[in-house]
Design a protein around this motif. Structure first.
Motif, PDB file in Angstrom:
ATOM      1  N   HIS A 173      -1.886   7.771   0.779  1.00  0.00           N
ATOM      2  CA  HIS A 173      -3.024   7.914   0.560  1.00  0.00           C
ATOM      3  C   HIS A 173      -4.187   8.101   1.539  1.00  0.00           C
ATOM      4  O   HIS A 173      -4.105   7.225   2.363  1.00  0.00           O
ATOM      5  CB  HIS A 173      -3.610   6.747  -0.323  1.00  0.00           C
ATOM      6  N   PHE A 174      -4.850   8.939   1.850  1.00  0.00           N
ATOM      7  CA  PHE A 174      -5.860   8.945   2.944  1.00  0.00           C
ATOM      8  C   PHE A 174      -6.883   8.017   2.962  1.00  0.00           C
ATOM      9  O   PHE A 174      -6.876   7.371   4.027  1.00  0.00           O
ATOM     10  CB  PHE A 174      -6.673  10.301   2.333  1.00  0.00           C
ATOM     11  N   ALA A 175      -7.565   7.405   1.637  1.00  0.00           N
ATOM     12  CA  ALA A 175      -8.289   6.336   1.910  1.00  0.00           C
ATOM     13  C   ALA A 175      -7.511   5.006   2.582  1.00  0.00           C
ATOM     14  O   ALA A 175      -8.301   4.146   3.337  1.00  0.00           O
ATOM     15  CB  ALA A 175      -9.047   6.057   0.508  1.00  0.00           C
ATOM     16  N   THR A 176      -6.027   4.757   2.183  1.00  0.00           N
ATOM     17  CA  THR A 176      -5.502   3.635   2.804  1.00  0.00           C
ATOM     18  C   THR A 176      -5.232   3.980   4.298  1.00  0.00           C
ATOM     19  O   THR A 176      -5.492   2.908   5.084  1.00  0.00           O
ATOM     20  CB  THR A 176      -4.168   3.508   1.980  1.00  0.00           C
ATOM     21  N   ARG A 177      -5.160   5.067   4.726  1.00  0.00           N
ATOM     22  CA  ARG A 177      -4.750   5.312   6.079  1.00  0.00           C
ATOM     23  C   ARG A 177      -6.439   4.972   6.966  1.00  0.00           C
ATOM     24  O   ARG A 177      -6.234   4.264   8.040  1.00  0.00           O
ATOM     25  CB  ARG A 177      -4.512   6.771   6.336  1.00  0.00           C
ATOM     26  N   VAL A 178      -7.176   5.554   6.317  1.00  0.00           N
ATOM     27  CA  VAL A 178      -8.944   5.182   6.888  1.00  0.00           C
ATOM     28  C   VAL A 178      -8.891   3.514   7.008  1.00  0.00           C
ATOM     29  O   VAL A 178      -9.397   3.168   8.109  1.00  0.00           O
ATOM     30  CB  VAL A 178      -9.859   6.010   6.102  1.00  0.00           C
ATOM     31  N   ASP A 179      -8.521   2.861   5.857  1.00  0.00           N
ATOM     32  CA  ASP A 179      -8.744   1.325   5.964  1.00  0.00           C
ATOM     33  C   ASP A 179      -7.973   0.806   7.127  1.00  0.00           C
ATOM     34  O   ASP A 179      -8.382   0.037   7.750  1.00  0.00           O
ATOM     35  CB  ASP A 179      -8.532   0.868   4.620  1.00  0.00           C
ATOM     36  N   LEU A 180      -6.674   1.154   7.193  1.00  0.00           N
ATOM     37  CA  LEU A 180      -5.769   0.553   8.055  1.00  0.00           C
ATOM     38  C   LEU A 180      -6.074   0.871   9.369  1.00  0.00           C
ATOM     39  O   LEU A 180      -6.029   0.041  10.731  1.00  0.00           O
ATOM     40  CB  LEU A 180      -4.377   1.183   7.826  1.00  0.00           C
ATOM     41  N   TYR A 181      -6.505   2.229   9.705  1.00  0.00           N
ATOM     42  CA  TYR A 181      -7.036   2.602  10.816  1.00  0.00           C
ATOM     43  C   TYR A 181      -8.303   1.892  11.733  1.00  0.00           C
ATOM     44  O   TYR A 181      -8.133   1.587  12.567  1.00  0.00           O
ATOM     45  CB  TYR A 181      -7.228   4.144  11.013  1.00  0.00           C
ATOM     46  N   LEU A 182      -9.127   1.806  10.727  1.00  0.00           N
ATOM     47  CA  LEU A 182     -10.392   1.294  11.098  1.00  0.00           C
ATOM     48  C   LEU A 182      -9.845  -0.421  11.459  1.00  0.00           C
ATOM     49  O   LEU A 182     -10.576  -1.287  12.154  1.00  0.00           O
ATOM     50  CB  LEU A 182     -11.313   1.054  10.009  1.00  0.00           C
ATOM     51  N   ALA A 183      -9.146  -1.154  10.551  1.00  0.00           N
ATOM     52  CA  ALA A 183      -8.736  -2.472  10.781  1.00  0.00           C
ATOM     53  C   ALA A 183      -8.216  -2.592  12.028  1.00  0.00           C
ATOM     54  O   ALA A 183      -7.968  -3.559  12.783  1.00  0.00           O
ATOM     55  CB  ALA A 183      -7.597  -2.813   9.660  1.00  0.00           C
ATOM     56  N   LEU A 184      -7.347  -1.474  12.630  1.00  0.00           N
ATOM     57  CA  LEU A 184      -6.551  -1.420  13.822  1.00  0.00           C
ATOM     58  C   LEU A 184      -7.519  -1.471  15.067  1.00  0.00           C
ATOM     59  O   LEU A 184      -7.634  -2.350  15.994  1.00  0.00           O
ATOM     60  CB  LEU A 184      -5.602  -0.428  13.928  1.00  0.00           C
ATOM     61  N   GLN A 185      -8.590  -0.763  14.737  1.00  0.00           N
ATOM     62  CA  GLN A 185      -9.784  -0.381  15.632  1.00  0.00           C
ATOM     63  C   GLN A 185     -10.478  -1.758  15.656  1.00  0.00           C
ATOM     64  O   GLN A 185     -11.164  -1.895  16.904  1.00  0.00           O
ATOM     65  CB  GLN A 185     -10.682   0.769  15.389  1.00  0.00           C
ATOM     66  N   ALA A 186     -10.668  -2.413  14.686  1.00  0.00           N
ATOM     67  CA  ALA A 186     -11.507  -3.791  14.890  1.00  0.00           C
ATOM     68  C   ALA A 186     -11.083  -4.708  15.567  1.00  0.00           C
ATOM     69  O   ALA A 186     -11.487  -5.888  15.924  1.00  0.00           O
ATOM     70  CB  ALA A 186     -11.766  -4.314  13.347  1.00  0.00           C
ATOM     71  N   GLY A 187      -9.428  -4.586  16.123  1.00  0.00           N
ATOM     72  CA  GLY A 187      -9.045  -5.647  16.660  1.00  0.00           C
ATOM     73  C   GLY A 187      -8.889  -5.511  18.361  1.00  0.00           C
ATOM     74  O   GLY A 187      -9.646  -4.688  18.662  1.00  0.00           O
ATOM     75  N   PRO A 188      -8.288  -6.413  18.920  1.00  0.00           N
ATOM     76  CA  PRO A 188      -8.239  -5.979  20.612  1.00  0.00           C
ATOM     77  C   PRO A 188      -7.462  -4.537  20.876  1.00  0.00           C
ATOM     78  O   PRO A 188      -6.633  -4.282  19.884  1.00  0.00           O
ATOM     79  CB  PRO A 188      -7.370  -7.165  21.037  1.00  0.00           C
ATOM     80  N   VAL A 222       0.862  -1.299  -0.001  1.00  0.00           N
ATOM     81  CA  VAL A 222      -0.139  -0.122  -0.031  1.00  0.00           C
ATOM     82  C   VAL A 222       0.645   1.271   0.041  1.00  0.00           C
ATOM     83  O   VAL A 222       2.033   1.135   0.313  1.00  0.00           O
ATOM     84  CB  VAL A 222      -0.955   0.045   1.330  1.00  0.00           C
ATOM     85  N   ASP A 223       0.255   2.530  -0.086  1.00  0.00           N
ATOM     86  CA  ASP A 223       0.921   3.679  -0.058  1.00  0.00           C
ATOM     87  C   ASP A 223       0.152   4.520   0.937  1.00  0.00           C
ATOM     88  O   ASP A 223      -0.852   4.829   0.775  1.00  0.00           O
ATOM     89  CB  ASP A 223       0.811   4.319  -1.672  1.00  0.00           C
ATOM     90  N   LEU A 224       1.025   4.650   2.195  1.00  0.00           N
ATOM     91  CA  LEU A 224       0.261   5.290   3.219  1.00  0.00           C
ATOM     92  C   LEU A 224       0.177   6.937   2.962  1.00  0.00           C
ATOM     93  O   LEU A 224      -0.327   7.638   3.879  1.00  0.00           O
ATOM     94  CB  LEU A 224       1.271   5.293   4.513  1.00  0.00           C
TER      95      LEU A 224
END
Length: 499
Positions: free
Chosen positions: A481-496, A477-479
């Protein structure tokens, strides 16, 4: 007085449904209850009055009647306000356990039965119609005037202050008391009742469900633990509570259909406004939705606790069980309902044992926003599952939008998305003992600021850039890109949560 004498009182119009051979049983006192299993509060010889609010399934009748039989009650007098006929399972259980069953006409108030029977019992006890009978009579004359008048009359007869408290410390009726939270905490922890604490006698008022946790408390100043009038006052308050609870059942009938209509999403704005108005709300005023659950999935306890919470939050509220969820629709009410709810639930904690209570509160909305408010309250409640403590209150205004959105996603889907988006970094960290995932979390939490994130991680900016480059390579990925950051942030929040 014997059970047979009750049938000979024409003004009561009681109908014998079972127990023809048991009419010579002596009646020693009166007890009103809506508790599914009231055995712990019975000592034998009682005429038990019940509006059957505890009845949901046929099996409930077996539990209720067997507890009466085990305690040795004289008889059960019951009425069914909703279906207007007694459940067949109740009749069968009474015959099986040899408990006389008297059917109360639906148009006859329990207060009328109480007055007639208590006077008869008092006359028998004192024989000469002396002072005690006069005190009983004066107390009973206040029953039709409502709970405040009844408690005031009790205070006059006892010559001291009387108060009725809920187990959240709310003053229901009577005089203000000092440290109500401390009194109800002592009540919840007591192994025996009545009990005298801090110069105040605490007497139980019959529950409508949930055990002692959702009880009321009659607090009488002084040591009156053996006073007959104090005990009588507690019984009359219990009957008044039963009457109030029956009224709430009737009021709440509008809540279930309204909530199901909101969940279905098929009703137009006009129909919703009409339903909200019919339920007693101003369709132009803001509304809130509350959701409450218990860790052991007890909807009866959840509904009883939610009734108590909304009594403190808003002047108008309806409570309903929809499926396995318990909701309340309220007028907007208090400015900070979460703070009120937290304080109330903290008072209940001494009686919770291992049970957790979780509450979600929506933001105030108009009629058109009710479905969103219901979902917000439900999602907020789910967020509380990840938090600690025996009670947890989460308000929609207090949490970020992405947390609300994630709370509505099934756990399996959250895990799948997390693995798909972050799996390569998770595997790399596990294999090499690194913490690229933690570095990514700090970087995104700080809005992608290289200097701020590097300072928090105590590394040079170039080191941080190297690590983030490694993350980009692993994930493809390319950090930038705003949309990429959003996806990764949500993925982090989806975990413990981070440790």
């Amino acid at each position: 007085m014997h059970v047979r004498a009750l049938l000979g009182m024409p003004e009561l119009r009681l109908r014998l449904r079972s127990g023809d051979e048991l009419l010579d049983r002596p009646v020693t006192r009166l007890y009103g209850t809506e508790l599914p299993d009231p055995a712990r509060y019975l000592s034998g010889g009682e005429l038990v009055l019940s509006g059957l609010l505890w009845h949901r399934e046929p099996e409930d009748c077996e539990v209720f009647v067997s507890s009466l039989a085990h305690a040795g009650v004289a008889a059960l007098a019951a009425s069914e306000a909703e279906s207007r006929e007694l459940p067949r399972a109740l009749l069968e259980a009474c015959r099986r356990h040899h408990v006389p069953l008297l059917e109360v006409p639906v148009d006859l108030s329990f207060a009328v039965i109480t007055e007639r029977v208590v006077l008869e019992l008092a006359a028998e006890r004192i024989g000469d119609a002396g002072t005690l009978l006069g005190r009983h009579r004066r107390l009973l004359t206040a029953v039709p005037e409502g709970l405040p008048a009844l408690v005031e009359a009790g205070a006059r007869e006892l010559g001291t202050t009387c108060s009725v408290l809920s187990t959240t410390g709310r003053l229901v009726a009577g005089a203000e008391v000092e440290q109500p939270a401390a009194l109800v905490r002592d009540f919840l922890r007591a192994d025996r009742l009545p009990r005298v604490v801090r110069g105040t006698t605490l007497l139980p008022v019959a529950e409508r469900g949930g055990g002692r946790l959702t009880n009321w408390v009659l607090a009488v100043r002084g040591d009156l633990s053996h006073d007959e009038i104090a005990a009588e006052l507690a019984s009359l308050v219990a009957l008044e509570r039963s009457r109030i609870a029956q009224g709430r059942v009737i009021e709440n009938r509008a809540a279930g259909p309204l909530l199901r209509l909101v969940l279905d999403g098929s009703a137009g704005p006009g129909e919703l406004r009409s339903r909200v108005s019919a339920a007693g709300f101003d369709p132009d005023a803001p509304l809130r939705v509350l959701a409450l659950s218990t860790s052991d999935r007890r909807t009866d306890l959840a509904a009883a606790v939610l009734e108590e919470l909304v009594a403190q939050i808003a002047p108008r509220a309806l409570v309903a069980v929809v499926g396995s969820e318990v909701y309340a629709v309220t007028s907007a009410g208090a400015d900070h309902p979460a703070d009120v709810a937290r304080m109330a639930l903290r008072a209940l904690e001494p009686g919770l044992d291992s049970t957790r209570l979780l509450v979600g509160i929506s933001s105030p909305v108009g009629v058109a926003g009710l479905r969103g408010a219901l979902e917000e309250a439900s999602h907020a409640r789910r967020l509380g599952e990840a938090r600690t403590g025996r009670t947890c209150v989460v308000a929609g205004e207090e949490i970020a939008l992405h947390q609300l959105l994630l709370a509505g996603v099934p756990e399996e889907l959250r895990a799948s998305v997390r693995t798909r988006l972050l799996g390569a970094v998770l595997d790399y960290d596990a294999e090499h003992g690194t913490d690229l995932l933690g570095t990514l979390r700090v970087f995104l939490d700080d809005s992608g600021s290289w200097t701020t994130a590097a300072a928090k991680l105590h590394v040079h900016v170039n080191t941080l850039r190297y690590r983030m480059g490694r993350v980009e390579d692993l994930l493809g990925v390319d950090l930038g890109h705003f949309a990429t950051r959003v996806d990764l942030y949500l993925a982090l929040q989806a975990g413990p949560p981070a440790t």
